[in-house]
Scaffold this motif. Structure first.
Motif, PDB file in Angstrom:
ATOM      1  N   VAL A  83      63.994  35.362  81.728  1.00 14.95           N
ATOM      2  CA  VAL A  83      63.939  34.790  79.784  1.00 14.95           C
ATOM      3  C   VAL A  83      65.374  34.459  80.309  1.00 14.95           C
TER       4      VAL A  83
ATOM      5  N   ARG B 101      66.587  40.089  81.608  1.00 15.46           N
ATOM      6  CA  ARG B 101      65.271  39.546  80.944  1.00 15.46           C
ATOM      7  C   ARG B 101      64.030  38.639  81.128  1.00 15.46           C
TER       8      ARG B 101
ATOM      9  N   GLU C  71      59.693  37.457  80.629  1.00 13.10           N
ATOM     10  CA  GLU C  71      58.037  37.898  80.350  1.00 13.10           C
ATOM     11  C   GLU C  71      56.898  37.978  81.313  1.00 13.10           C
TER      12      GLU C  71
ATOM     13  N   GLY D 201      57.460  41.821  76.631  1.00 11.32           N
ATOM     14  CA  GLY D 201      59.615  41.558  77.071  1.00 11.32           C
ATOM     15  C   GLY D 201      60.055  42.282  77.962  1.00 11.32           C
TER      16      GLY D 201
ATOM     17  N   ASP E  78      62.697  44.187  76.601  1.00 12.97           N
ATOM     18  CA  ASP E  78      63.704  43.721  75.676  1.00 12.97           C
ATOM     19  C   ASP E  78      63.761  44.371  74.450  1.00 12.97           C
TER      20      ASP E  78
ATOM     21  N   VAL F 177      63.149  40.649  71.741  1.00 12.19           N
ATOM     22  CA  VAL F 177      61.818  40.291  71.667  1.00 12.19           C
ATOM     23  C   VAL F 177      61.530  41.089  69.810  1.00 12.19           C
TER      24      VAL F 177
END
Length: 356
Positions: free
Chosen positions: A49, A60, A62, A72, A131, A134
């Motif tokens: 990400v 980051r 997913e 995340g 994360d 998220v």
């Protein structure tokens, strides 16, 4: 004493620490790293990400499991770095140990850490967290100016950490960073003077941008601080290490976790996050609010005049930390050196520490 948050201790799998971004994004490795917290589910896809590179790298991502569920994550460690940067591995180990040993015990908002992977022999580590973005959190920029109310909220988080300083008994792995900085040799006096002669020192007085004066002041501060009551402190609490979530302000980046006087954290924090003109007006009141918080946590604190003197001296810590910084975006360095250097000027910190 504030109620302690109930956090689970992260998983600590005994597997290899990735040294590259490619390795950190490998689905098979991630499945092994997360096996304990995901019941061993296979990971079928990993989508990058965002990658944020400072000294350490934050990735980051997913991840998608075989059942289609997505999660995340944010992984932090030294990835794709040169040999010199890799020498900073012990700070990554320190941060991982914070999440393993300290975070479950303190009432401070921090990311939910799922796993830490540590090579103690090689002194390298990565930390795998949920994360926060998220979940709707936002991260402050290092250059974001705080309001006094913002600073009061972040001081509350620091006070909650400091109030658990009984943890330091037997925790020799949390070291007195100020004294280690004062003895540090990898930044020579000549190199430090060259840095201060550049853009970062433009708005400071010749006395304060003197490398010899700064080194002497840091050495004296470390000596005095070592003789004071020791607290568990964050050590690098600027705005870039703060996030805003649904429940309020929280703190990240525990690579400089250390033991030291409370004022090292408080003086650095207030003068890093507040614009100079705001700090001039608000810092003493905010320091008093911090003292009240600490007494509310049952901690013995000095009277306000003694605390103010300690605060004025301790501004040197943050100034020194940023004066020697090189691997951060120049605008961030310039702003922090100016804010903290002007605080040293305003408080006559060098004079407080006995420099003529």
């Amino acid at each position: 004493m504030s109620q302690v948050l109930e956090r689970q201790v992260p998983s600590q799998p005994q597997i290899e620490v990735p040294t590259t971004l490619e390795g950190a994004l490998d689905a098979a490795w991630l499945a092994r790293a997360l096996a304990e917290v995901t019941a061993g589910r296979a990971i079928t896809d990993v989508r990058q990400v965002e990658v944020i590179r400072t000294v350490a790298t934050k990735v980051r991502m997913e991840v998608t499991f075989a059942d289609g569920q997505a999660l995340g994550l944010c992984l932090k460690g030294l990835l794709d770095v040169d040999a010199m940067t890799a020498r900073g591995g012990p700070t990554c180990v320190l941060e991982a140990e914070f999440y393993n040993k300290v975070a479950p015990l303190v009432d401070v908002r921090v990311p939910d850490c799922l796993a830490t992977v540590i090579d103690r022999d090689g002194q390298q580590a990565v930390t795998i967290m949920r994360d926060l973005i998220v979940d709707g959190a936002t991260f402050c920029s290092a250059l974001d100016p705080f309001t006094p109310d913002d600073a009061l909220a972040s001081l509350d988080q620091l006070a909650r950490l400091h109030a658990r300083s009984s943890f330091l008994s037997g925790a020799d792995w949390i070291r007195p960073r100020a004294s280690e900085l004062a003895r540090m040799t990898y930044v020579t006096p000549e190199a430090l003077q060259e840095l201060l002669d550049g853009p970062r020192g433009t708005h400071l007085s010749p006395r304060v941008r003197s490398a010899a004066n700064l080194a002497a002041a840091m050495a004296e501060l470390a000596a005095r601080d070592g003789g004071r009551p020791q607290f568990m402190i964050h050590g690098d609490a600027h705005a870039g290490n703060v996030f805003r979530g649904a429940e309020g302000i929280g703190v990240i980046d525990w690579q400089l976790l250390q033991r030291g006087g409370w004022a090292l954290d408080v003086a650095y924090h207030l003068n890093a996050v507040l614009p100079v003109e705001v700090a001039e007006v608000e810092e003493r009141r905010l320091m008093g609010e911090y003292l009240t918080m600490m007494r509310g946590h049952g901690m013995a604190m000095p009277d306000e005049e003694s605390a103010w003197a300690q605060y004025r001296e301790s501004v040197v810590y943050g100034y020194y930390l940023w004066a020697i910084t090189r691997r951060v975006d120049p605008p961030v360095i310039v702003q922090f050196v100016e804010r903290l250097g002007k605080a040293v000027m305003r408080h006559d910190s060098f004079g407080m520490l006995g420099l003529a």
